[in-house]
Design a protein around this motif. Structure first.
Motif, short mmCIF file in Angstrom:
data_model
loop_
_atom_site.label_atom_id
_atom_site.label_comp_id
_atom_site.label_asym_id
_atom_site.label_seq_id
_atom_site.Cartn_x
_atom_site.Cartn_y
_atom_site.Cartn_z
N THR A 1 -20.78 44.95 25.87
CA THR A 1 -21.11 45.00 24.45
C THR A 1 -21.12 43.59 23.84
OG1 THR A 1 -18.76 45.47 23.98
CG2 THR A 1 -20.28 47.35 24.05
N GLY A 2 -20.26 42.71 24.37
CA GLY A 2 -20.29 41.33 23.89
C GLY A 2 -21.61 40.65 24.20
N GLU A 3 -22.14 40.89 25.39
CA GLU A 3 -23.43 40.32 25.76
C GLU A 3 -24.56 40.97 24.95
OE1 GLU A 3 -23.12 39.01 30.40
OE2 GLU A 3 -22.91 41.15 29.98
N LEU A 4 -24.44 42.27 24.69
CA LEU A 4 -25.45 42.94 23.86
C LEU A 4 -25.50 42.31 22.48
CD1 LEU A 4 -24.82 46.71 24.77
CD2 LEU A 4 -26.77 45.31 25.45
N ALA A 5 -24.35 41.95 21.95
CA ALA A 5 -24.31 41.29 20.65
C ALA A 5 -25.06 39.96 20.69
CB ALA A 5 -22.86 41.07 20.23
N GLU A 6 -24.89 39.22 21.78
CA GLU A 6 -25.60 37.94 21.93
C GLU A 6 -27.11 38.15 22.04
OE1 GLU A 6 -23.83 36.30 25.40
OE2 GLU A 6 -21.85 36.12 24.49
N ILE A 7 -27.51 39.18 22.78
CA ILE A 7 -28.93 39.44 22.99
C ILE A 7 -29.63 39.82 21.68
CG2 ILE A 7 -30.57 41.04 24.10
CD1 ILE A 7 -28.49 41.12 26.45
N LEU A 8 -28.98 40.71 20.90
CA LEU A 8 -29.60 41.18 19.66
C LEU A 8 -29.22 40.33 18.45
CD1 LEU A 8 -29.22 45.06 20.04
CD2 LEU A 8 -31.17 43.62 20.61
N GLU A 9 -28.35 39.32 18.69
CA GLU A 9 -27.92 38.40 17.63
C GLU A 9 -27.27 39.16 16.47
OE1 GLU A 9 -31.62 36.27 16.88
OE2 GLU A 9 -30.99 34.68 18.25
N VAL A 10 -26.29 39.99 16.83
CA VAL A 10 -25.52 40.74 15.85
C VAL A 10 -24.04 40.57 16.19
CG1 VAL A 10 -27.34 42.44 15.46
CG2 VAL A 10 -25.61 42.87 17.23
N PRO A 11 -23.11 40.84 15.26
CA PRO A 11 -21.68 40.77 15.58
C PRO A 11 -21.30 41.79 16.65
CG PRO A 11 -22.05 40.82 13.20
CD PRO A 11 -23.36 41.14 13.84
N PRO A 12 -20.26 41.50 17.44
CA PRO A 12 -19.84 42.43 18.50
C PRO A 12 -19.55 43.84 17.98
CG PRO A 12 -18.77 40.31 18.80
CD PRO A 12 -19.49 40.23 17.48
N GLY A 13 -18.92 43.94 16.81
CA GLY A 13 -18.63 45.26 16.25
C GLY A 13 -19.90 46.04 15.96
N THR A 14 -20.92 45.34 15.50
CA THR A 14 -22.21 45.99 15.24
C THR A 14 -22.84 46.47 16.54
OG1 THR A 14 -22.56 44.58 13.30
CG2 THR A 14 -24.50 45.66 14.25
N ALA A 15 -22.74 45.65 17.60
CA ALA A 15 -23.28 46.05 18.90
C ALA A 15 -22.59 47.30 19.42
CB ALA A 15 -23.15 44.91 19.90
#
Length: 224
Positions: free
Chosen positions: A148-162
Motif C-alpha cells: 500500500t505504501g508503494e501504491l501511494a507513491e504510484i498514484l501520488e496520494v497519502p498512504p492512508g488514502t491508498a
C-alpha cells in the motif's frame, strides 16, 4: 539474461554510475510485469506503451531522488503513460475520470478469456468493469505484490488514502462480481481466495517478445 543477486537499489546505483549491464538487468527484471500492467486495459498491442514506459524511466532517471522503491517509480511512469494514452485515444470524451470510467467502458469488446476456472473468468471480467484506478490498485497489489505504501507513491496520494482506496476497490470488485454472476457461492469463493485467482490470471497472461535496450544515464548527467 540470468538474474543478479543485487537488489534494485544496487543495480540502480550501478546503472547511474554508467554500468549499462545493470540497466539491462533492471529492465529484464520488470519487463514482463510492466507488460502485465497494460494487459486488459488498452486495445491492441501494448508494445509501444511498454517502450514509452522504459524510455520515460531513462529520461527521468537523473531527476529520480531515490525515495521509495524502484518498482513504484517504474509503475508510476507506466500509470501516467496509460492515462495519457487513454486520454489521447478518447478525445471525444470531454473528461476522463479514471476513478469512474472502466476499461470496459472504453473498450467494450472482451479480451480473450484467461484460464478455464469460473473464478478466473469472473475475476477478470469484473476487473475490467470497475473504474481503471481501482483496477490498477487491485492488479498491482495482487499480481505484483505491490504494498500500500508503494501504491501511494504510484498514484501520488497519502498512504492512508491508498489503503482506503484499496478497501474500496475490493468492495467495487465484489459488487461487480455479484452483478455479473447469479451464483453467490461463486462470488464468495472468488473473493475468499482472491490471491489464488489473481495469481492464476497472472500466470495465463502471455509474455511479450523482446526487451527495449536501456541507455545508461551517463556519469555526466545530473544526479539527484
Amino acid at each position: 539474461m540470468p538474474d543478479d543477486p543485487r537488489d534494485d537499489q544496487a543495480l540502480l546505483a550501478a546503472w547511474r554510475g554508467g554500468d549499462q549491464t545493470a540497466g539491462f538487468l533492471l529492465f529484464d527484471r520488470y519487463y514482463v510485469a510492466v507488460a502485465r500492467f497494460f494487459h486488459g486495459k488498452i486495445e491492441g498491442d501494448s508494445a509501444d506503451l511498454i517502450q514509452r514506459t522504459f524510455l520515460g524511466c531513462i529520461e527521468s532517471l537523473p531527476r529520480y531522488a531515490g525515495h521509495g522503491s524502484f518498482r513504484s517509480y517504474l509503475f508510476a511512469i507506466a500509470y501516467r503513460q496509460l492515462c495519457q494514452f487513454l486520454r489521447a485515444r478518447h478525445r471525444e470524451r470531454q473528461r476522463l475520470d479514471f476513478t469512474e470510467v472502466s476499461a470496459a467502458d472504453l473498450r467494450p469488446s472482451p479480451t480473450a478469456e484467461l484460464g478455464h476456472r469460473q473464478e478466473v473468468r469472473l475475476l477478470f471480467a469484473a476487473l475490467r468493469q470497475i473504474p481503471i484506478d481501482f483496477q490498477v490498485l487491485l492488479e498491482l497489489h495482487y499480481w505484483e505484490g505491490v504494498t500500500t505504501g508503494e501504491l501511494a507513491e504510484i498514484l501520488e496520494v497519502p498512504p492512508g488514502t491508498a489503503r482506503a482506496r484499496l478497501i474500496r476497490a475490493r468492495g467495487l470488485l465484489e459488487a461487480k462480481m455479484a452483478e455479473l454472476s447469479r451464483s453467490a457461492a461463486l462470488v464468495e469463493s472468488t473473493m475468499s481466495d482472491l490471491e489464488r485467482w489473481a495469481t492464476e490470471i497472472r500466470q495465463h497472461i502471455p509474455s511479450p517478445p523482446g526487451r527495449p535496450p536501456p541507455t545508461s544515464p551517463g556519469p555526466g548527467k545530473r544526479r539527484s
